[in-house]
Write an enzyme that holds these catalytic residues in place. Structure first.
Site, short mmCIF file in Angstrom:
data_model
loop_
_atom_site.label_atom_id
_atom_site.label_comp_id
_atom_site.label_asym_id
_atom_site.label_seq_id
_atom_site.Cartn_x
_atom_site.Cartn_y
_atom_site.Cartn_z
N ASP A 103 68.42 84.59 -65.96
CA ASP A 103 68.21 84.35 -64.40
C ASP A 103 69.73 84.37 -63.80
O ASP A 103 69.78 85.00 -62.75
CB ASP A 103 68.14 82.70 -64.21
CG ASP A 103 68.82 81.69 -65.08
OD1 ASP A 103 69.69 81.96 -66.29
OD2 ASP A 103 68.51 80.50 -64.96
N ASP A 106 77.13 83.61 -64.95
CA ASP A 106 78.19 82.86 -64.40
C ASP A 106 79.68 83.23 -64.97
O ASP A 106 80.23 84.36 -64.69
CB ASP A 106 77.87 81.54 -64.53
CG ASP A 106 78.71 80.59 -63.86
OD1 ASP A 106 79.36 81.04 -62.87
OD2 ASP A 106 79.10 79.50 -64.13
N ARG A 168 63.46 73.61 -59.88
CA ARG A 168 63.12 74.80 -60.57
C ARG A 168 61.79 75.54 -59.60
O ARG A 168 61.31 76.63 -59.71
CB ARG A 168 62.66 74.80 -61.92
CG ARG A 168 63.82 74.25 -62.73
CD ARG A 168 63.44 74.36 -64.38
NE ARG A 168 64.14 73.88 -65.33
CZ ARG A 168 65.41 74.47 -65.62
NH1 ARG A 168 65.75 75.56 -65.15
NH2 ARG A 168 66.29 73.77 -66.51
P1 5GP Z 1 77.52 81.36 -68.38
O1 5GP Z 1 77.56 81.36 -70.07
O2 5GP Z 1 77.35 83.09 -67.86
O3 5GP Z 1 78.79 80.78 -67.79
O4 5GP Z 1 76.22 80.62 -67.85
C1 5GP Z 1 75.23 81.10 -67.61
C2 5GP Z 1 74.19 80.00 -67.44
O5 5GP Z 1 75.02 78.75 -66.64
C3 5GP Z 1 73.12 80.06 -66.76
O6 5GP Z 1 72.15 80.62 -67.72
C4 5GP Z 1 72.60 78.68 -65.78
O7 5GP Z 1 71.96 77.84 -67.07
C5 5GP Z 1 73.88 78.23 -65.53
N1 5GP Z 1 74.67 78.46 -64.50
C6 5GP Z 1 75.44 79.16 -63.97
N2 5GP Z 1 75.72 79.08 -62.58
C7 5GP Z 1 74.63 78.52 -61.99
C8 5GP Z 1 74.16 78.03 -60.81
O8 5GP Z 1 74.63 78.41 -59.72
N3 5GP Z 1 72.98 77.30 -60.83
C9 5GP Z 1 72.07 76.92 -61.65
N4 5GP Z 1 71.16 76.05 -61.50
N5 5GP Z 1 72.86 77.33 -63.12
C10 5GP Z 1 73.73 77.91 -63.27
MG MG Z 2 70.17 80.42 -68.15
#
Ligand code: 5GP
Ligand code: MG
Length: 179
Positions: A103, A106, A168
């Site tokens: 999805d 980040d 969601r």
């Molecule tokens: P990463 O490992 O890339 O830092 O984190 C990714 C995960 O962080 C995503 O799968 C999600 O679960 C969560 N996440 C990061 N940014 C957002 C956001 O703006 N909204 C939501 N709901 N989840 C986020």
């Molecule tokens: Mg995720």
């Protein structure tokens, strides 16, 4: 401006259902073209990706499989930090053309840690299809083959993404309203 409350926070419209659908249509067309005859295996990362995965997969017109996994992260004993474990990956990915459905990316940490683990199982190829990417938040390098939208580093909900478990089911993407 119209806002939507999720638990204790106010969110404002960001990407409409039509905009999301259009981007996913484009992504599906690219995948249908690039993977014709390759019988790709989509691996959708739960929970957040389930809406995106369902909408994308309905637009895939070539022979393809899909499975769903959860990623659990533990604080590792190594100084490098997190260890990511895949729950529910019961499909053999050896020699398969794998496309991960995520999805949102980040910091990139999750995929940066997880993709090398999948590479150990020697898929024929491994690529990422991601609905949302926050380039400003990137800490770990991740190569995204198919991307829906680059978005600013603001918290978003809806279209499968949650705020503390809720939101969601909102059919469009909302972002946190500035205080
Ligand atoms: P990463 O490992 O890339 O830092 O984190 C990714 C995960 O962080 C995503 O799968 C999600 O679960 C969560 N996440 C990061 N940014 C957002 C956001 O703006 N909204 C939501 N709901 N989840 C986020
Ligand atoms: Mg995720």
């Amino acid at each position: 401006m119209h806002t939507t409350r999720v638990i204790d926070k106010e969110f404002e419209p960001y990407l409409t259902a039509a905009e999301l659908d259009q981007a996913i249509e484009k992504m599906a067309a690219s995948i249908n073209h690039d993977y014709a005859g390759k019988k790709p295996l989509f691996i959708a990362i739960l929970n957040g990706s389930f809406v995106f995965a369902a909408d994308l997969f309905k637009k895939i017109s070539i022979d393809a499989e899909i499975c769903f996994i959860k990623l659990a992260s533990y604080k590792g004993t190594k100084s490098s930090g997190q260890v990511i474990t895949a729950i529910g990956l019961d499909t053999d990915i050896h020699n398969r053309h794998v496309i991960i459905l995520e999805d949102i990316i980040d910091t990139g940490r999750t995929m940066h840690e997880f993709l090398p683990q999948l590479m150990h199982q020697q898929p024929a190829s491994l690529e990422l299809a991601v609905l949302l990417h926050k380039p400003e938040a990137a800490v770990f390098p991740v190569r995204i083959k198919y991307l829906g939208f680059s978005i600013p580093d603001k918290f978003v909900v809806g279209y499968g993404l949650d705020y503390n478990g809720y939101g969601r089911n909102i059919p469009e993407l909302l972002r946190l309203r500035e205080a």
